[in-house]
Each structure stands twice: as structure tokens, then as C-alpha cells.
Design an enzyme around this catalytic site. Sequence first.
Site, PDB file in Angstrom:
ATOM      1  CG  ASP A 385      81.839  63.683  -2.268  1.00  0.00           C
ATOM      2  OD1 ASP A 385      81.355  62.643  -1.825  1.00  0.00           O
ATOM      3  OD2 ASP A 385      82.812  64.260  -1.773  1.00  0.00           O
ATOM      4  CG  ASP A 705      84.279  67.582   0.304  1.00  0.00           C
ATOM      5  OD1 ASP A 705      83.967  66.750   1.176  1.00  0.00           O
ATOM      6  OD2 ASP A 705      83.451  68.339  -0.236  1.00  0.00           O
ATOM      7  CG  ASP A 709      84.636  62.404   2.539  1.00  0.00           C
ATOM      8  OD1 ASP A 709      83.713  61.622   2.844  1.00  0.00           O
ATOM      9  OD2 ASP A 709      84.438  63.541   2.102  1.00  0.00           O
TER      10      ASP A 709
END
Length: 1123
Positions: A385, A705, A709
Site C-alpha cells: 500500500d 489495512d 484487503d
Amino acid sequence: MTNNVADHHPGNSVAEGNHEGDFGCSMVELRNLMELRSAEAVARLNDSYGGVQNVCRRLKTSSVEGLSGNPTDLEKRRQVFGQNFIPPKKAKTFLQLVWEALQDVTLIILEIAAIVSLGLSFYHPPGGDNERDLLPADGILIQGNDLKIDESSLTGESDQVKKSMDKDPMLLSGTHVMEGSGRMVVTAVGINSQTGIIFTLLGAGEGDEEKKVKKGENALSKKSGAPENRNKAKTQDGVALEIQPLKSQEGVENEEKEKKKVKVPKKEKSVLQGKLTRLAVQIGKAGLIMSAITVIILVLYFVIDTFGVQKRPWLAECTPIYIQYFVKFFIIGVTVLVVAVPEGLPLAVTISLAYSVKKMMKDNNLVRHLDACETMGNATAICSDKTGTLTMNRMTVVQAFVGDTHYRQIPDPEAILPKVLDLIVHGVAINSAYTSKILPPEKEGGLPRQVGNKTECALLGFVLDLKQDYQAVRNEVPEEKLYKVYTFNSVRKSMSTVLRSGGGFRMYSKGASEIILRKCTKILDKNGEPRVFKVKDRDEMVKKVIEPMACHGLRTICLAFRDFPADAEPDWDSENEILSDLTCIAVVGIEDPVRPEVPDAILKCQRAGITVRMVTGDNINTARAIATKCGILLPGEDFLCLEGKEFNRLIRNEKGEVEQEQLDKIWPKLRVLARSSPTDKHTLVKGIIDSTVGDQRQVVAVTGDGTNDGPALKKADVGFAMGIAGTDVAKEASDIILTDDNFTSIVKAVMWGRNVYDSISKFLQFQLTVNVVAVIVAFTGACITQDSPLKAVQMLWVNLIMDTFASLALATEPPSESLLLRKPYGRNKPLISRTMMKNILGHAVYQLTIIFTLLFAGEKFFDIDSGRNAPLHSPPTEHYTIVFNTFVMMQLFNEINARKIHGERNVFEAIYRNPIFCTVVLGTFAAQIIIVEFGGKPFSCSGLTLSQWFWCIFIGVGELLWGQLICTVPTSHLKFLKEAGHGITKEEIPEEELPEDVDEIDHAEMELRRGQILWFRGLNRIQTQIKVVNAFRSSLYEGLEKPESRSSIHNFMTHPEFILEEDEPRTPFLDGTEDEPEPDGLQKRGGGNLAGSTALNRNNNAVESEFSFPEPGSPFHSLETSV
């Protein structure tokens, strides 16, 4: 093309079903209702239930007072709808853990040997921080006041979702109320809520779910409606599932496949587990063959010598003695087997992993699954990310344009005129929410804490960087003194605050640069004096200031002010007139800066042969700029930066299915995937793992997070969840939790993972050398001298050295930076390399030469009695004691050699960093002295003289010198050496173990039942649906609101042939907001009805019917909503 959309029930059909407990709605129906979003949900609510008030009546509750609180009623509801509790995943019992440990191949062999030895023992022959409201359950909004919900934990959508009765009344558990208030009727709790369903997919509450399978099937089977007019639905775990369209044969084929697949394959082992299991089986087979040959030779030798050569008759009274000999031969055979099997291997793996996990905690890696630790050492790709992982997740001013000067860094306070500086400080301090503030760091040496709106905090931080105090200004001008405040909203894209100044008024404004600059008629020059600011001046400023900032991924904010004369008070309600004729003070560029340690960490990854990819929901301009700063994108490198929509277009066929062949053309060069949904992340991760292009198969690590996901984290070889920003679902799906949300911690995990792998290899190199020597010595000695030179108790001590102590010493080596200077091993590389095999065989040759020399000529060299062919119960001899002692000394010094497995010469390097190793070596040496000198008959040892001890130690030291000699032999010349411990390749998996639809269902999904798989995919499409519905919510929605367009979250993305056209990138103009066209709508790539879109690449903000705003990708995309 037929839409996969379930028809709506008639208005009264719901009441005809089987409603448990006489309620007007069943649990399954309510769950199905909660799948829907926005106008689709409103339509279903009105058509099938007659509105939310009717739902309340059916559920026998008051929309004002709620439930009566009657204990009998509450208990009845608990039985029907379940408790609002998500049961944790059932922990394994101690006995289950013991049973799993006993499945180890090495232990199975030892268990058999132990049972045999135990059986023989019975034979005795004669003579022998944020404060936000969390929604605890799913529900429908009854009444709301400006209610805004943060659904990012569930959908990944960062923008707050406005909830209202007429547009989107569906409220989901696990989401946060950010603004407003409201009342809702609860429709699903616990494992039946949307968050509960995802938890269930990740393994929580499996027991509870299984109990409800039949109940769910019964409820669904009694639904009314003609089956030929509706898509069939099956129930798994009480969840309604949507299957393929009826006219397709795929549904029938899938049914047949499911019937064929009775056993679901177990979860794939980790890379090291697979290699170790294979190696243990190979060693076990070799040991079994050697032990069998030993027993056969001993028995034949005894029979031929006794009854053939000596021609003795078989006497009945001698039978017990013959049996005793045969038992002795069998025990020698079992000894050879036990020595051959590396029984210390499981212990070494456990010690190494346990030691590493404990140390990794200090490096901010909380390991949830032990095997993830070593798997990370083999990682070849990391999909990370951006926000919070690569960046600091704190907006910061990094550039400024003040007084006709463009500062590329924060300017020195002395470079700005005092009166301009005063305007900046007052403009920021007063014209911001007073709840936004910068607090001291929690820990000494840490960064100041940002509280409140991130953009405002960035501006306040800018004031502090200019060595000014905003709090002093706020103390002078408390909130009560503010005359008028125009708060930030999505329409204004700015915020303005008015206060009395002398006899008149002064207004400070801040906002997106394209909004504020258009309303400026003057700008402060280098002398701090206002000068005329014309349209051509604005255009030039855009070209020279705004666009360069945008190219660096910065968000531009303009600060301005206006003074009103004292003669007449303006009409404050005439907002357009008030917010005009402004004077520009400054323009600042803010960004979420890259963590300072990240570029170096990514460079380490690249040197280590690991490809880092950024997967983010941000726009492609910002993503590309951040990736360049991080070092993910390198100058002159052939790379790809794609948006989610383009990525899906390239990898999917006309049916919307992912084609691995197409994906294989994309992922090797892909470095940045922007505007991506969680589904895109899962598709990319699965595609890379399943790919067979290149020299070796990829091992992929992923960071995440959000709740959405979960699938990608579950699918990845190693899933990293964020400890600070991560949701509980993300953490549940992960293997390792980053307690500091920092990419650098991932690099440390790589280092520890490689260290675990190397520690196991070091132990193997040492142990297999001992095994080879011990087996050959026991085998040869037994065959030639009818007895093993190393006695049973001595073998136990040797085993203790080479198993328990050696695993403790070699498995606790601390990692070093040099581990990151080589390429990852990967899935297919053998555990024992040619260099290790050279070391094993090379040292075995030295040790065997010494042992056999001592065994057959040692008595002459030391001038002592021979210990060969000694009677059965004779006392210990010096001869065999020297053989035993020399053997142990060689193992001790070879343990030092085993510290290096890649051909390094300096085996003493950093030995002082591992006190455990030094303690084990010195402790073993001291114990050996005690055993030899005081062990006596139990250890079959006789005391040695000082000179004999020195000779034993000297021969042991020879191991170190021999090791240097082995290093000089080039491994490349030893082509005949075989590697061992290969990983299991895809081609070697038996066909019956591979599912027929292996391209569609991965190993993680195979553990889920069929119904869960479809839920697993469907729930990950929520984000895309919300994006589309929000974007078309207003004027565009009329074109979408057709009966055939309504679909559930499960099939929203099943028709990717309909995509949203996106304008080509263009240079932004100051008047672009007003002239920007509405989205062009939908482009049809095939026949059929509208169903959905693979990705939406436009502004994610909710679009008001009369307004249109710049895209987030625009340099003008600026200020965040103030709460």
C-alpha cells in the site's frame, strides 16, 4: 446477454415464506436485503417490504421506542436472529497440536524405531485513538440528521458516505459514524452481519455456521416465485448465493465438479516445510535401506561363520544365545536408522522460528503464523500500500509560493516579510477548525501528533516550521470572537472566516487553488504590497507554479484575505459577492511525504532481488510521483504504471474472466497499480503466485489495512496487516502484523526470514555430515568387527550434540545485512546446494579417513591395546575411547565450519554476536571431558592421558584447516554433485489433487466451502459498486435506474464489457471546473443490458446534481472535508 440479476419479489411475497418465530422477515431475507446498496436497496425496501416502517412492524418493534426489553421476547429473537457476537476462531487443543506435531515424517520414523526398541526391551534372554461511534450491527436508517459514515474499513472507499432515507439507508456493522445522528432498525447481528460474514470466511465461528446450514436451506427453499423466471440460489452456511445464469451450462458443470470433489486439498505447505518434508523422506528411505542391509549382512555373516565355516550344529540349549546375537544385530540396525534420520530437524526449525519470532517483535513484526517467518525469506515480490506504509500518513507542506518566489523547500522565516508572515499565521490559525491542532509527540524523539483535519494540520505544521505560534493567535481570537464562518463543503471547496478588524471586517479564505485563485483580483508582491492579478497572470501561475507542484504529486492550497470597509456591513448571505475580490497571500503544496527510511529500504529489496510494487487507491499522478521518490520507479527502466480500469481491460476476456496468459504479459513490468480496488489487488496477487513464467515461481508478500484487503492478504504467501491503521478483519487474515505500519519493518522481516532459512541450512550441513559419518562408521564397523565402534550410549550423546545443542547453537545466529545482498531462493531452489553438498561430503571424507585410521591402526600409533573383537561384556578400552573422543572433537570444530554455507572463508566472523553458540561449544567440550574421564562403563569410556587429549583436539582443529582446503575447490567444477531438498513444483502435484478449476479457485479459497467462495468474491466487489452508485447518484442515475440494472453485490462486476469512459489527461485551467463535462456515461463493448463496471476511475466524491468538480488527479484536487 442475460443479466445475472434476481427478480424482485412481489410486495406480499415475503410474508408467505417460512419466517422463524412468527416474525414477518426471516434472517436469510434480511441478510439478502443488507447486500444491496443505495437506490437499489431503497427500491427493494419499498417493493418487497413497503418501506422501513413496515419492516419495523414485521419485526414487531417500534421505530421510536425500539424493543420492549421483555426477557422472553429477547430470548426468542436471539434464537431466531442470533446473538450480536462473532465467535473467535476455535483454538486447537493441546492434544490436537501434539497430534499435528506427530505427523512429521521424521518423527514417524523415530516413533516406529521407538516402538521396535520398546518391544525388544521386554525380551530378557538368559545372561543378558479516535473517538468515533462504531456501528455494532447491520440496519436500515429510520431517521437521520446529516448522517455521514466512514465505510473505509469495509469497502476501502476513503470518502465519507452520506446516508439518507431516500438515497442510501443501509448501515453496516464495523463502520464509523463521522457526522450527524440517526436511528436505525437492526436487521442483522453477529455472524449474520456483513462484517460477521467476512470474519466467517476467514475462519471465525465455523462451528456456529455449520449448525445453521439446514435451517438456511429450509428458509430459502420455501421462497415463492416461479423458478423459471429467477436465478436459482443455493444456501451454504445460511447464506443466499447467486449462481450462473440458467441458460448457461456452467452451473450444471460446476455441480458435477463439486460432486466429484469429495476431498478438498489441504492448504499448501510453506516453501521451507515442503522442502524439509521431501528431504526428510529421502533421508529416511536411505537410512532404512542402510539399516536393513546392516542387519542382513550381520545375520548372514554370523550364520555363515558359525554354521558354515566353523560347522557348528544348532543346539537347543544354545538357542537363547543365538537369539541374543540376533537381537543385538537388530538393535545395531535400529541404531543405524536412528543415526541416519535427522530427528533434530523439527527441533531446529522450531527453535529457529521461535527465536526469530521473539526477536522480530522488537523489529515491529508481530508474527501470527510461524511458517510466514521463513516464507518471507523466499519472497520475490512485495505488493505494498502507499498511505501509511510508504508514506507517513501525515499531510505536510513541502513547497510554497510567497511574494513572487517559488520555494522548493520550507522557506526561512527571515526570507518572508513580517507583515506577510503575520497574514499567513493569522490566515491559518484563525481560518481552521479549532479542533485541528498539533500536539507534542507521545514518545521522546517522535513526530508531533496531528489531531483533526489532516490538511489543516499540514498548514498548522507549516506555521510551526516558520517558527511561529498559532496557539497564541487563537488565544487572542477565541472562537466566540469569530463573526462569520463559511465552513468547508464539497460545493465551496474552500473555507472562509470573518472577524472584526478595527471598524470594518477582515475575511481569511483558504481552499483549492483553482477555486480561490479564480476569485483573486490582487496578489502580494515581493514587497508585501498587493498588485493586480489578471487572468493572464493566473494562467502563468498555473503553468509555472501549480503544474510543477502537481507533477510532484502535491496538492495545492491557496491562502487569501479580503478587507471590508467600515461604512456598511456586507450582506453575508450573498456568498458569491463576499467570496470575490480576494488578495492572494500564498500558495502552498502539501503532500503525504515518503517516510525518510523507505527509499533505502526499497533499494535493499531491489538489491536482494525483490520487486516492490505499489498498489493504491490514489490517483495515478500522485502514485507515480510517490513511487519515483521511493525508488520503485527508476530512470530508464522499462516499467508499467496502470490504473485499475486499464489493468482489468488488459487481463480480462469478453466474458469478464481473468486470463492468466494476458496477466503474465502485464505483471513482470508492472510497478504501480493506481485507482485499484481490493478485487484488483487480489487478482494481481493471485496471478503472480499462479504464474509459471520466468526461471522460478514467485513468492508474494502483500500489505493491507482494510476489511476488503482480507482476500489478498489470505491469498498471499505472506500477508502483512497494519497494526495501527488495520482493521480486525485484515489482522485476522494476515500472517504478520506490522506494529508500526512501516515498510522498513517488512525489509527486516525479509532479513529474519532469510536468516531462518540459512539457520536451517547450517544445521542441515552440520547434521548431515555427522549422519553420513556415523552411519558409515556404524555400518562398516559392524560388518567388519561384528560391533559398532560407537556404543549405544555414545551414540545418544553424539545425537544430543548434533541435534539439541547444535540446533540451539546454529539456529540462533543473528541476521546480518549481508543476507540482503543475494537473490531469494524461491520455491524451486534446493535446500542443500552444491556448495553445501561439497562441504558435507568433503568433511565426511576427512572424518571417515581419521576414524578408520584410528579404528584399524590407532592401537599402533598410540601404543595401546586393540579394542577390536573384544568379548561381549569386556570393560571399555582406551582404543575405542580415543575413536569416540576424536569423533566428538571433529564434530565440535565442524560446528564452527557449519556457520558458513555459501563458501565463505572466515568462519569466525561475528561469532561473538552469538553468545548461545559460544556457550554451547564450550559447554559441550566441558561435558565431553567429564564423560571421558568420569563416564566409565555406562559411557563405555576409559580415561585418557594429556597427550592423547592433545592429539584428539589437534585432529579436531584439523577440521578448520580442512574446511579452508574445501573452500579452494571451485563448486562449478564438481558437476557430479547432486542438490537435495528441492521444492515441489506444480507439475509434480498428482492430477487428482489439483482441482479442475485451479485457475479460478486458489489454494486459500479451496479451504472454503462452495458457498463461501462465492461470498468471498462477491463481498470484495462492494467498493466498486459504491463508487459507481455514488458517481451516478444524481442526474446520471436516471439512465441507470431500470429494473434490469438492479443486481446484488455478488454480480455487480460480472460484466466488465461495460466500462466508464474517461477523459484523456488534460492540462487543467482555472475555469475548468465550470466547463468540465459530465462523465460520458457508459460505453458498450458488447450486447446486453447494463450490469456494472470493472472499475471507476473518476472522482470518488459524491456528485451533487448541479455541480461538477475537478478530478482527484488534477493539480487542483485539494482540501479534505473538515469534520
